[in-house]
Design a protein around this motif. Structure first.
Motif, PDB file in Angstrom:
ATOM      1  N   GLN A 274       0.836  -1.204   0.000  1.00 38.80           N
ATOM      2  CA  GLN A 274       0.000   0.000   0.000  1.00 38.80           C
ATOM      3  C   GLN A 274       0.869   1.251   0.000  1.00 38.80           C
ATOM      4  O   GLN A 274       1.944   1.284   0.608  1.00 38.80           O
TER       5      GLN A 274
ATOM      6  N   ARG B 286     -10.026   4.849   1.716  1.00 39.74           N
ATOM      7  CA  ARG B 286     -10.179   3.590   0.985  1.00 39.74           C
ATOM      8  C   ARG B 286      -9.687   2.365   1.754  1.00 39.74           C
ATOM      9  O   ARG B 286      -9.616   1.279   1.194  1.00 39.74           O
ATOM     10  N   TRP B 287      -9.385   2.530   3.040  1.00 39.91           N
ATOM     11  CA  TRP B 287      -8.756   1.441   3.774  1.00 39.91           C
ATOM     12  C   TRP B 287      -9.669   0.230   3.970  1.00 39.91           C
ATOM     13  O   TRP B 287      -9.194  -0.914   3.953  1.00 39.91           O
ATOM     14  N   GLN B 288     -10.952   0.456   4.169  1.00 40.44           N
ATOM     15  CA  GLN B 288     -11.864  -0.686   4.339  1.00 40.44           C
ATOM     16  C   GLN B 288     -11.852  -1.570   3.096  1.00 40.44           C
ATOM     17  O   GLN B 288     -11.640  -2.779   3.172  1.00 40.44           O
TER      18      GLN B 288
ATOM     19  N   ILE C 102       3.029  -0.431   4.294  1.00 39.28           N
ATOM     20  CA  ILE C 102       2.583   0.939   4.029  1.00 39.28           C
ATOM     21  C   ILE C 102       3.806   1.824   3.819  1.00 39.28           C
ATOM     22  O   ILE C 102       4.690   1.885   4.673  1.00 39.28           O
TER      23      ILE C 102
ATOM     24  N   ILE D  16      -5.457   4.255  10.123  1.00 37.17           N
ATOM     25  CA  ILE D  16      -5.365   3.040   9.312  1.00 37.17           C
ATOM     26  C   ILE D  16      -4.607   1.936  10.061  1.00 37.17           C
ATOM     27  O   ILE D  16      -4.934   0.749   9.929  1.00 37.17           O
TER      28      ILE D  16
ATOM     29  N   ASP E 257      -9.745  -1.445   0.404  1.00 35.02           N
ATOM     30  CA  ASP E 257      -8.451  -1.779  -0.185  1.00 35.02           C
ATOM     31  C   ASP E 257      -7.457  -2.390   0.794  1.00 35.02           C
ATOM     32  O   ASP E 257      -6.293  -2.606   0.438  1.00 35.02           O
ATOM     33  N   ALA E 258      -7.915  -2.673   2.009  1.00 33.20           N
ATOM     34  CA  ALA E 258      -7.030  -3.331   2.975  1.00 33.20           C
ATOM     35  C   ALA E 258      -7.819  -4.278   3.879  1.00 33.20           C
ATOM     36  O   ALA E 258      -7.612  -5.487   3.840  1.00 33.20           O
TER      37      ALA E 258
ATOM     38  N   THR F  19      -6.242  -1.645  11.174  1.00 30.95           N
ATOM     39  CA  THR F  19      -5.577  -2.875  10.734  1.00 30.95           C
ATOM     40  C   THR F  19      -5.370  -3.822  11.905  1.00 30.95           C
ATOM     41  O   THR F  19      -5.623  -5.032  11.792  1.00 30.95           O
TER      42      THR F  19
ATOM     43  N   LEU G 123      -5.592   7.103   2.096  1.00 29.30           N
ATOM     44  CA  LEU G 123      -5.618   5.733   2.597  1.00 29.30           C
ATOM     45  C   LEU G 123      -6.760   5.539   3.592  1.00 29.30           C
ATOM     46  O   LEU G 123      -7.406   4.491   3.605  1.00 29.30           O
ATOM     47  N   VAL G 124      -7.011   6.541   4.424  1.00 29.38           N
ATOM     48  CA  VAL G 124      -8.136   6.467   5.363  1.00 29.38           C
ATOM     49  C   VAL G 124      -9.437   6.223   4.606  1.00 29.38           C
ATOM     50  O   VAL G 124     -10.244   5.362   4.981  1.00 29.38           O
TER      51      VAL G 124
END
Length: 201
Positions: free
Chosen positions: A6, A60-62, A75, A104, A64-65, A108, A57-58
């Motif tokens: 990422q 799309r984190w759900q 990261i 993020i 895309d991670a 995680t 990233l915040v």
């Protein structure tokens, strides 16, 4: 084993829209090393997006991670949080950068079983970007603090590149000080491979 890369353009490195497309940067070279060592069935996904900042990233984190449930997530983020505000020197507040990055990492830890590799943002010798250091260096310290709290492995790229660059032409690892060339990408990939071995063997 599923490994998720990422970050921003340094990770993206021309991968296109296909996460299985590794691009031509460090994920490409690291994946070669990882598959040779751990086997071809190791899944490596590149979800880096050029231009991203920590706040992206915040957002799309759900998807895309978290939803991908990786075994290892790495990261590399932060240079754009400085670069995108450099022209006006309207620097992003450090506490906002930290809150986005922390968000993020916390999610995680709470919502996956992934091991976390944090790669430090870096700046190589680039005279036109030396003034970035005013904002970049404090944000590097924030990244180091978050790594102490959340990372299973931390790769301090800014310092490691500074050491490795001694005796080389300033453009040996990167033409613009930000985006690694093949030599720079291979350098990161070697460090990345050792990080994966540390937590996967």
């Amino acid at each position: 084993m599923r490994i998720l890369f990422q970050g921003d353009s340094i990770t993206d490195a021309g991968r296109g829209n296909d996460p299985a497309g590794l691009g031509q940067g460090y994920p490409f070279y690291a994946t070669k090393l990882i598959k040779e060592h751990f086997g071809e069935d190791t899944e490596c996904l590149n979800y880096g997006i050029s231009g991203n900042r920590a706040e992206n990233l915040v957002e799309r984190w759900q998807r895309d991670a978290i939803d991908l449930q990786p075994d290892i997530v790495s990261i590399l983020i932060g240079i754009n949080d400085t670069w995108h505000r450099a022209a006006e020197k309207n620097w992003m507040p450090h506490d906002y950068f930290e809150s986005c990055y922390r968000d993020i990492l916390k999610r995680t830890k709470e919502q996956t079983n992934a091991k976390i590799i944090i790669l430090e943002q870096f700046l190589l010798d680039a005279p036109d970007k030396e003034f970035f250091r005013v904002d970049l260096d404090p944000k590097i310290q924030i990244t180091r603090k978050l790594a102490r709290e959340y990372a299973d492995v931390f790769i301090p790229l800014d310092g490691l590149f500074a050491a490795a660059a001694l005796g080389h032409d300033p453009c040996f690892f990167s033409g613009d000080g930000v985006h690694p060339n093949a030599e720079g990408s291979k350098f990161i990939a070697g460090l990345y491979f050792e990080a994966v071995k540390k937590i996967a063997e």
